[in-house]
Design an enzyme around this catalytic site. Sequence first.
Site, PDB file in Angstrom:
ATOM      1  CE  LYS A 230      -3.189   2.552   3.026  1.00 53.13           C
ATOM      2  NZ  LYS A 230      -3.824   2.577   4.366  1.00 53.13           N
ATOM      3  CE  LYS A 242      -6.412   8.999   8.030  1.00 57.42           C
ATOM      4  NZ  LYS A 242      -6.878   7.828   8.780  1.00 57.42           N
ATOM      5  CG  ASP A 253      -2.047   5.337   5.174  1.00 51.93           C
ATOM      6  OD1 ASP A 253      -1.981   4.302   5.870  1.00 51.93           O
ATOM      7  OD2 ASP A 253      -3.079   5.709   4.608  1.00 51.93           O
ATOM      8  CD  GLU A 314      -6.865   5.457   2.352  1.00 54.41           C
ATOM      9  OE1 GLU A 314      -5.713   5.128   2.709  1.00 54.41           O
ATOM     10  OE2 GLU A 314      -7.765   5.697   3.181  1.00 54.41           O
ATOM     11  NE  ARG A 316     -10.707  -1.155   3.959  1.00 53.32           N
ATOM     12  CZ  ARG A 316     -11.190  -1.309   5.190  1.00 53.32           C
ATOM     13  NH1 ARG A 316     -12.326  -1.945   5.390  1.00 53.32           N
ATOM     14  NH2 ARG A 316     -10.538  -0.832   6.227  1.00 53.32           N
TER      15      ARG A 316
END
Length: 463
Positions: A230, A242, A253, A314, A316
């Site tokens: 990812k 958020k 991330d 997002e 996944r």
Amino acid sequence: MPETSLPLLPANRAQGAIPILPVTLKSWPGIERSLDKAARTWLKASGFVGQPGRHALVPDKAGNLHQVFYGIAETAKPGEAFDFARLVRVLPDAAYRIDGELPDLRGAVMGWLLETYRFERYRKPSTPAPRLVCPSELDRAALLTAAEAHFMVRDLVNTPSADMGPDELEKAARQVASRHRAKLRVIAGEKLRRDFPMVHTVGQASPRRPRLIDFTWGPARAPKVTLVGKGVCFDTGGLDIKPASGMLTMKKDMGGAANVLGLAQMIMAARLKLRLRVLIPAVENSIAGNAFRPGDVLTSRKGIRVEIGNTDAEGRLVLGDALALADEESPDLLIDMATLTGAARVALGPDLPPFYTDDEGLAADLARHAMAVNDPIWRMPFWAPYYALIESNIAELNNAGESGFAGSVTAALFLKRFVERARSYVHFDIFAWTPAAKPGRPKGGEAQAIHALFGAIAERYGK
């Protein structure tokens, strides 16, 4: 092997190095009696009696550091292999050697190496770390390769998103690929919109264009091992934004992509007998007038239609498209790594990433190697009844669901829907971050599960 800046000296540099003597509460009285009166007096004044985690510096008659005593436990406990690394922060710059037995010698040396990491891109360099002579019974080259990959992961994750967007992540992938003469291509623009619609949709609101990074290495007829990471370079949460506190560490991330690159580097450096493929959907989940919305329905590369229950789920989505591509060539082993859910942290905390697989043999191998190299992981179930939690009234799947239960499991199940042909599949829901420093694990970006994975892959496919 070529010279390295990492502070692990060859075994032939042991002469003249300051000895570090591991002792226990039980062995200390006998060792203390063997010392001269000056050393005994010095140590008694310091209060050192071999306590685990404590150390004592002993000077010679000229006042120079002569030897170091370090207290260890009588019986080693899981997760303590890196405790020896405490010495890195307290010893003066010099060369040292281990003179005695440690319960986990490799773990002690690896912990020492990992503790010497510094992220100094935006600050003045610190003083040099103390150097350790590699014990002759250990493979110095393998330790350095593992540490270099680990440091690369940390560097990528620690870099702020302003300097680590999709362009820079692509550059990092190109550097890893070119170092080992892997073939790399990048899919972006209209082709990405057409062939990987969920990757494109997640990244379309950012001025930094989304893309899919794809590189391969090794002979085509070898067993196929595919890594998917990812690469969300910053996650605002999208329109389901958020809170400020939730964005503070969102530069991490892309930690799945960073860890996949670290694992790939280790595999290629070891020249394992396999065909490696690395896929990284690199995007920013931003907010703009063209951002995707809650309630939208996306059609994935695989044709599965996904209702958007939450734009902050997002990861996944981009992984679903990348996994679909990976699955099309029926790899022998398919691995994805992602900073996917807060639910995994609630369940297992920051240090113990869960993994999901239906391959019992692989699960056992991963657990065994994780224990051997102090790279903790914990198996969780693909619990099929929980598919009901991510059903949609208007599409085939909802990317978030409404219940709030079993968030890591439902995310894993979502990804599993995009994998049908792979002979073996494993999903890692990692944190890629150490929130509070521990021996061998400074605060900040972290590599997780890649050493356990490398051990299992190397054993399965050979060198």
